[in-house]
Each structure stands twice: as structure tokens, then as C-alpha cells.
Design a protein around this motif. Structure first.
Motif, mmCIF file in Angstrom:
data_model
loop_
_atom_site.group_PDB
_atom_site.id
_atom_site.type_symbol
_atom_site.label_atom_id
_atom_site.label_comp_id
_atom_site.label_asym_id
_atom_site.label_seq_id
_atom_site.Cartn_x
_atom_site.Cartn_y
_atom_site.Cartn_z
ATOM 1 N N ILE A 38 64.795 -26.868 -29.180
ATOM 2 C CA ILE A 38 65.220 -27.295 -27.846
ATOM 3 C C ILE A 38 66.694 -27.666 -27.876
ATOM 4 C CG2 ILE A 38 64.868 -28.954 -25.971
ATOM 5 C CD1 ILE A 38 62.024 -29.377 -27.061
ATOM 6 N N ALA A 39 67.464 -27.078 -26.978
ATOM 7 C CA ALA A 39 68.851 -27.499 -26.757
ATOM 8 C C ALA A 39 68.848 -28.497 -25.618
ATOM 9 C CB ALA A 39 69.735 -26.304 -26.430
ATOM 10 N N TYR A 40 69.599 -29.580 -25.779
ATOM 11 C CA TYR A 40 69.614 -30.598 -24.734
ATOM 12 C C TYR A 40 70.961 -31.302 -24.704
ATOM 13 C CZ TYR A 40 69.115 -34.321 -28.244
ATOM 14 O OH TYR A 40 69.322 -35.186 -29.295
ATOM 15 N N GLN A 82 64.215 -31.316 -16.489
ATOM 16 C CA GLN A 82 65.067 -30.987 -17.631
ATOM 17 C C GLN A 82 65.665 -32.258 -18.229
ATOM 18 O OE1 GLN A 82 67.975 -27.817 -17.029
ATOM 19 N NE2 GLN A 82 66.669 -26.899 -15.467
ATOM 20 N N ARG A 83 66.040 -33.202 -17.370
ATOM 21 C CA ARG A 83 66.574 -34.472 -17.863
ATOM 22 C C ARG A 83 65.506 -35.274 -18.604
ATOM 23 N NH1 ARG A 83 71.625 -35.341 -16.029
ATOM 24 N NH2 ARG A 83 72.291 -34.283 -14.106
ATOM 25 N N MET A 84 64.274 -35.181 -18.147
ATOM 26 C CA MET A 84 63.170 -35.852 -18.837
ATOM 27 C C MET A 84 63.016 -35.306 -20.258
ATOM 28 S SD MET A 84 60.328 -35.944 -15.774
ATOM 29 C CE MET A 84 59.005 -36.388 -16.912
ATOM 30 N N ILE A 85 63.108 -33.991 -20.387
ATOM 31 C CA ILE A 85 63.004 -33.370 -21.707
ATOM 32 C C ILE A 85 64.156 -33.822 -22.594
ATOM 33 C CG2 ILE A 85 63.102 -31.168 -22.955
ATOM 34 C CD1 ILE A 85 60.430 -31.678 -21.558
ATOM 35 N N ALA A 137 54.895 -31.155 -23.477
ATOM 36 C CA ALA A 137 53.624 -31.758 -23.067
ATOM 37 C C ALA A 137 53.770 -33.261 -22.885
ATOM 38 C CB ALA A 137 52.542 -31.447 -24.099
ATOM 39 N N SER A 138 54.649 -33.879 -23.671
ATOM 40 C CA SER A 138 54.895 -35.315 -23.565
ATOM 41 C C SER A 138 55.464 -35.691 -22.205
ATOM 42 C CB SER A 138 55.865 -35.766 -24.656
ATOM 43 O OG SER A 138 55.400 -35.401 -25.929
ATOM 44 N N CYS A 139 56.088 -34.730 -21.544
ATOM 45 C CA CYS A 139 56.681 -34.945 -20.216
ATOM 46 C C CYS A 139 55.828 -34.331 -19.115
ATOM 47 C CB CYS A 139 58.097 -34.376 -20.181
ATOM 48 S SG CYS A 139 59.236 -35.198 -21.317
#
Length: 222
Positions: A38-40, A82-85, A137-139
Motif C-alpha cells: 500500500i502506498a499512502y 483513502q484517508r482512513m486507509i 478490511a480494518s477500515c
């Protein structure tokens, strides 16, 4: 027929200036094997979080992957999610005390509010692909319907090769034994998880994900 658009795979070099906040990255790492993560973006930085191997969780600057052939797929989810991730990735990265084992079976593992991995009763670890699934899944975002995901004949061959590598890596015998009981379970391939986030309705059906995943593999493995 589902065709991967030419612009669906975006070079990771474009991620820092791209409008998206988080997305799934993927690369061909040799021998036909693909790897995803994951890129964030967080605190003004662009990072990549991925499970590189057994007890080898990495959070590194996205720039460090520029020369390694990484791309990201354009997510269908909105900016808020996306911010949640991105926030979840940051919490996971900060949970330094945890070590994430490499495992085969996925039945819905997630990360809690402190970024700690919570495995189900039958699970013993994650792959690079199921790590990504667990973060989402956590989000509350289901990338792939694991309950409906069928095992394929070649999955067992891949499982055996992973266990052999873990044995060379000196993984504990108990862990190797547990993974041996999982041989033949459904495998979620990196290219399929990378494809899953691009569909407007999540989770997409298995056949649609497989088809788009195969197109991604074709583009990456020459």
C-alpha cells in the motif's frame, strides 16, 4: 470482456504528486512472482507499507521503490476512505512491537485501532496480498470475498514452495507444521488484490477480479 486500461497502472514515481491519498502498489520482483503493498500519504510524506516476508514488515519512502518497477492501481474508493486507509497504515507502522508472520490461509484477519494484527482462530499469518486485504478490511472495505474465493489447483504448488522457503529461512517447526495444514487453501494473488480496488462496487465478483488481475500480470511480466 474486462480489459485493463492502459492508464490503470500508474508508475509509483507519480504517486507523491497524484491526487489519491492511498492505493495498492504492485511490481514484478522476478521469476514471475509479483509483490503488492500500500502506498499512502501521511504527515507530508509518501510512503509504502508492505509485508516483504516472514516477520519483515516494511514502511519506507515511496521514492525508495522508484527503481524497482512499482506501479499503483487507481482506487475506486472516495478520498475520505483513502484517508482512513492512510491513517491505518500509519498506526500499523507505529506498532513497532509486533512481528507479522507469513501465512497462507486468510479468513478475515484485521488490524485493531492500535494497528495490531488480529488473526482469526484458524489463521497463522499473512501474505503480501492478504496483508493488503487485512488493512482494508480494518477500515470496513472488502476487496475480495474470501468466503466465496475458490482454491485453484496450482495454489497448493505455490504453498509448498513458500513453506520450503520458510524452512530455509529457519521459521519455527511449529509454524511450518501449521502452514502445512493450510496447503491447498484459496490463494489471493497480488495482481488480483491490486485489481480488486479498481471496481466501483466492492467486492467485485471473483471472475471479474481474476480477469483484470490476469491482464495486470500480462503487463508486468514480460
Amino acid at each position: 470482456m474486462c480489459i485493463v486500461a492502459d492508464d490503470m497502472l500508474v508508475p509509483i514515481e507519480e504517486f507523491p504528486e497524484h491526487e489519491i491519498i492511498s492505493g495498492i502498489i504492485i511490481a514484478h520482483v522476478g521469476g514471475g512472482q509479483l509483490h503488492c503493498g500500500i502506498a499512502y500519504k501521511s504527515e507530508g510524506q509518501a510512503n509504502a507499507l508492505h509485508l516483504a516476508w516472514h516477520y519483515d514488515l516494511r514502511d519506507q519512502p515511496a521514492q525508495s521503490l522508484y527503481s524497482h518497477g512499482y506501479y499503483f492501481t487507481l482506487p475506486s474508493i472516495d478520498i475520505i476512505r483513502q484517508r482512513m486507509i492512510a491513517a491505518k497504515c500509519r498506526r500499523i507502522s507505529r506498532a513497532k512491537e509486533q512481528e507479522i508472520p507469513y501465512g497462507l490461509l486468510y479468513e478475515g484477519a484485521t488490524f485493531d485501532d492500535d494497528g495490531i494484527l488480529r488473526l482469526g482462530g484458524n489463521e497463522h499469518g499473512l501474505t503480501c496480498a492478504t496483508f493488503v486485504m487485512a488493512v482494508y478490511a480494518s477500515c470496513g472495505i472488502t476487496l475480495c470475498d474470501y468466503a466465496a474465493w475458490p482454491a485453484r489447483q496450482e495454489d497448493g504448488t505455490w504453498h509448498n514452495s513458500i513453506i520450503a522457503l520458510l524452512s530455509q529461512h529457519c521459521a519455527p517447526q511449529e509454524h511450518l507444521h501449521n502452514l502445512g495444514q493450510e496447503i491447498g487453501c484459496a490463494r489471493f494473488r497480488p495482481e488480483e488484490v491490486a485489481a480488486s480496488i479498481t471496481f466501483p462496487d466492492l467486492p467485485a465478483t471473483v471472475d471479474k477480479i481474476w480477469e483484470k488481475g490476469a491482464s495486470i500480470r500480462q503487463q508486468l511480466v514480460h
